[in-house]
Design a protein around this motif. Sequence first.
Motif, PDB file in Angstrom:
ATOM      1  N   LEU A   9      15.369  86.251  51.893  1.00 12.00           N
ATOM      2  CA  LEU A   9      16.785  85.923  52.108  1.00 12.00           C
ATOM      3  C   LEU A   9      17.018  84.418  52.191  1.00 12.00           C
ATOM      4  O   LEU A   9      18.116  83.949  51.948  1.00 12.00           O
ATOM      5  CB  LEU A   9      17.295  86.571  53.401  1.00 12.00           C
ATOM      6  N   PHE A  10      15.992  83.675  52.550  1.00 14.90           N
ATOM      7  CA  PHE A  10      16.123  82.233  52.711  1.00 14.90           C
ATOM      8  C   PHE A  10      15.745  81.458  51.448  1.00 14.90           C
ATOM      9  O   PHE A  10      15.787  80.244  51.433  1.00 14.90           O
ATOM     10  CB  PHE A  10      15.297  81.734  53.895  1.00 14.90           C
ATOM     11  N   ASN A  11      15.363  82.156  50.399  1.00 19.35           N
ATOM     12  CA  ASN A  11      15.028  81.507  49.134  1.00 19.35           C
ATOM     13  C   ASN A  11      16.305  81.278  48.342  1.00 19.35           C
ATOM     14  O   ASN A  11      17.072  82.213  48.124  1.00 19.35           O
ATOM     15  CB  ASN A  11      14.060  82.359  48.316  1.00 19.35           C
ATOM     16  N   TRP A  22      25.540  72.356  41.856  1.00 16.61           N
ATOM     17  CA  TRP A  22      25.726  71.796  43.194  1.00 16.61           C
ATOM     18  C   TRP A  22      26.634  72.654  44.072  1.00 16.61           C
ATOM     19  O   TRP A  22      26.330  72.906  45.226  1.00 16.61           O
ATOM     20  CB  TRP A  22      26.271  70.370  43.121  1.00 16.61           C
ATOM     21  N   ILE A  23      27.742  73.114  43.543  1.00 16.45           N
ATOM     22  CA  ILE A  23      28.705  73.853  44.365  1.00 16.45           C
ATOM     23  C   ILE A  23      28.067  75.115  44.934  1.00 16.45           C
ATOM     24  O   ILE A  23      28.170  75.384  46.135  1.00 16.45           O
ATOM     25  CB  ILE A  23      29.972  74.170  43.546  1.00 16.45           C
ATOM     26  N   THR A  24      27.382  75.881  44.099  1.00 18.09           N
ATOM     27  CA  THR A  24      26.758  77.113  44.591  1.00 18.09           C
ATOM     28  C   THR A  24      25.503  76.805  45.413  1.00 18.09           C
ATOM     29  O   THR A  24      25.219  77.482  46.399  1.00 18.09           O
ATOM     30  CB  THR A  24      26.412  78.060  43.422  1.00 18.09           C
ATOM     31  N   TYR A  25      24.760  75.773  45.013  1.00 19.02           N
ATOM     32  CA  TYR A  25      23.571  75.357  45.777  1.00 19.02           C
ATOM     33  C   TYR A  25      23.967  74.988  47.201  1.00 19.02           C
ATOM     34  O   TYR A  25      23.360  75.449  48.167  1.00 19.02           O
ATOM     35  CB  TYR A  25      22.900  74.166  45.087  1.00 19.02           C
ATOM     36  N   LYS A  26      24.992  74.169  47.332  1.00 16.33           N
ATOM     37  CA  LYS A  26      25.436  73.706  48.652  1.00 16.33           C
ATOM     38  C   LYS A  26      25.858  74.886  49.520  1.00 16.33           C
ATOM     39  O   LYS A  26      25.478  74.968  50.690  1.00 16.33           O
ATOM     40  CB  LYS A  26      26.586  72.715  48.495  1.00 16.33           C
ATOM     41  N   GLU A  27      26.621  75.796  48.965  1.00 16.43           N
ATOM     42  CA  GLU A  27      27.079  76.967  49.733  1.00 16.43           C
ATOM     43  C   GLU A  27      25.902  77.819  50.176  1.00 16.43           C
ATOM     44  O   GLU A  27      25.830  78.255  51.329  1.00 16.43           O
ATOM     45  CB  GLU A  27      28.056  77.789  48.900  1.00 16.43           C
ATOM     46  N   ARG A  28      24.958  78.045  49.269  1.00 15.38           N
ATOM     47  CA  ARG A  28      23.769  78.835  49.628  1.00 15.38           C
ATOM     48  C   ARG A  28      22.934  78.126  50.688  1.00 15.38           C
ATOM     49  O   ARG A  28      22.439  78.755  51.635  1.00 15.38           O
ATOM     50  CB  ARG A  28      22.921  79.105  48.383  1.00 15.38           C
ATOM     51  N   MET A  29      22.751  76.820  50.525  1.00 13.32           N
ATOM     52  CA  MET A  29      21.952  76.054  51.487  1.00 13.32           C
ATOM     53  C   MET A  29      22.580  76.100  52.882  1.00 13.32           C
ATOM     54  O   MET A  29      21.897  76.353  53.871  1.00 13.32           O
ATOM     55  CB  MET A  29      21.803  74.609  51.007  1.00 13.32           C
ATOM     56  N   LEU A  30      23.865  75.860  52.962  1.00 12.03           N
ATOM     57  CA  LEU A  30      24.527  75.865  54.267  1.00 12.03           C
ATOM     58  C   LEU A  30      24.520  77.257  54.899  1.00 12.03           C
ATOM     59  O   LEU A  30      24.414  77.386  56.115  1.00 12.03           O
ATOM     60  CB  LEU A  30      25.948  75.321  54.135  1.00 12.03           C
ATOM     61  N   GLN A  86      10.376  70.327  65.238  1.00 11.85           N
ATOM     62  CA  GLN A  86      10.094  71.556  64.509  1.00 11.85           C
ATOM     63  C   GLN A  86      11.336  72.032  63.759  1.00 11.85           C
ATOM     64  O   GLN A  86      11.271  72.340  62.561  1.00 11.85           O
ATOM     65  CB  GLN A  86       9.609  72.644  65.464  1.00 11.85           C
ATOM     66  N   LYS A  87      12.473  72.074  64.415  1.00 12.14           N
ATOM     67  CA  LYS A  87      13.691  72.571  63.781  1.00 12.14           C
ATOM     68  C   LYS A  87      14.218  71.590  62.736  1.00 12.14           C
ATOM     69  O   LYS A  87      14.700  72.003  61.675  1.00 12.14           O
ATOM     70  CB  LYS A  87      14.742  72.887  64.838  1.00 12.14           C
ATOM     71  N   ASP A  88      14.116  70.309  63.007  1.00 14.75           N
ATOM     72  CA  ASP A  88      14.520  69.307  62.018  1.00 14.75           C
ATOM     73  C   ASP A  88      13.637  69.426  60.773  1.00 14.75           C
ATOM     74  O   ASP A  88      14.127  69.348  59.648  1.00 14.75           O
ATOM     75  CB  ASP A  88      14.415  67.905  62.637  1.00 14.75           C
ATOM     76  N   SER A  89      12.360  69.668  60.977  1.00 17.61           N
ATOM     77  CA  SER A  89      11.425  69.830  59.859  1.00 17.61           C
ATOM     78  C   SER A  89      11.703  71.103  59.065  1.00 17.61           C
ATOM     79  O   SER A  89      11.491  71.126  57.847  1.00 17.61           O
ATOM     80  CB  SER A  89       9.979  69.835  60.355  1.00 17.61           C
ATOM     81  N   LEU A  90      12.181  72.158  59.718  1.00 18.60           N
ATOM     82  CA  LEU A  90      12.549  73.378  58.990  1.00 18.60           C
ATOM     83  C   LEU A  90      13.670  73.090  57.999  1.00 18.60           C
ATOM     84  O   LEU A  90      13.636  73.553  56.856  1.00 18.60           O
ATOM     85  CB  LEU A  90      13.011  74.467  59.966  1.00 18.60           C
ATOM     86  N   ILE A  91      14.650  72.309  58.417  1.00 19.66           N
ATOM     87  CA  ILE A  91      15.751  71.956  57.523  1.00 19.66           C
ATOM     88  C   ILE A  91      15.232  71.076  56.387  1.00 19.66           C
ATOM     89  O   ILE A  91      15.570  71.294  55.221  1.00 19.66           O
ATOM     90  CB  ILE A  91      16.876  71.218  58.284  1.00 19.66           C
ATOM     91  N   LYS A  92      14.424  70.076  56.719  1.00 23.18           N
ATOM     92  CA  LYS A  92      13.875  69.212  55.666  1.00 23.18           C
ATOM     93  C   LYS A  92      13.072  70.019  54.657  1.00 23.18           C
ATOM     94  O   LYS A  92      13.200  69.820  53.451  1.00 23.18           O
ATOM     95  CB  LYS A  92      13.030  68.087  56.279  1.00 23.18           C
ATOM     96  N   GLN A  93      12.261  70.964  55.132  1.00 27.16           N
ATOM     97  CA  GLN A  93      11.464  71.788  54.223  1.00 27.16           C
ATOM     98  C   GLN A  93      12.366  72.628  53.334  1.00 27.16           C
ATOM     99  O   GLN A  93      12.106  72.773  52.146  1.00 27.16           O
ATOM    100  CB  GLN A  93      10.494  72.681  55.007  1.00 27.16           C
ATOM    101  N   GLN A  94      13.444  73.174  53.902  1.00 24.56           N
ATOM    102  CA  GLN A  94      14.378  73.971  53.106  1.00 24.56           C
ATOM    103  C   GLN A  94      14.986  73.115  51.998  1.00 24.56           C
ATOM    104  O   GLN A  94      15.100  73.546  50.858  1.00 24.56           O
ATOM    105  CB  GLN A  94      15.486  74.535  54.012  1.00 24.56           C
ATOM    106  N   ILE A  95      15.350  71.885  52.335  1.00 23.06           N
ATOM    107  CA  ILE A  95      15.929  70.978  51.344  1.00 23.06           C
ATOM    108  C   ILE A  95      14.859  70.557  50.334  1.00 23.06           C
ATOM    109  O   ILE A  95      15.059  70.658  49.119  1.00 23.06           O
ATOM    110  CB  ILE A  95      16.557  69.737  52.021  1.00 23.06           C
TER     111      ILE A  95
END
Length: 141
Positions: A9-11, A22-30, A86-95
């Motif tokens: 679900l997070f992929n 970008w528009i769909t990427y941004k929405e999915r990422m957020l 840890q949580k900041d790194s989770l976001i960086k890894q997702q990006i």
Amino acid sequence: MLPGTNSALFNIPKLTDDGLNWITYKERMLTVIGARGLMRYTDGHKVKPIPFVFDTLTKKLKKPDGSEPTESEVEDLDDKIDEYHQKDSLIKQQIFSTISDQLLLHVQRLGSASKIWDEVCKIHEGKTELVQIDFDANSKR
């Protein structure tokens, strides 16, 4: 129960080099970031805890008021600092896992996830306005 952090679900699809998605990427990422309960790390509202200061004269830690923290206070603050990283790194890894190596090299030096996300947004926000206008015009035909 929420899905684990490795859930499919997070992929999300990679951001294309030309930024056309970008528009769909941004929405999915957020959406993924929000589902993980980490939006404050992206929007800059989560502030990194400030560690106690080491006093070189007394060789002890000091709280902002000058007093010496208890062992429990030191452990609690260390836990908060670890959790922040840890949580900041989770976001960086997702990006980082969804952008090109070239873009990663450009933004990695910025440090926090919120600064990295802001830069990715700044780079791509203007690029997609023309794509959105073109899409809207074509869909009305």
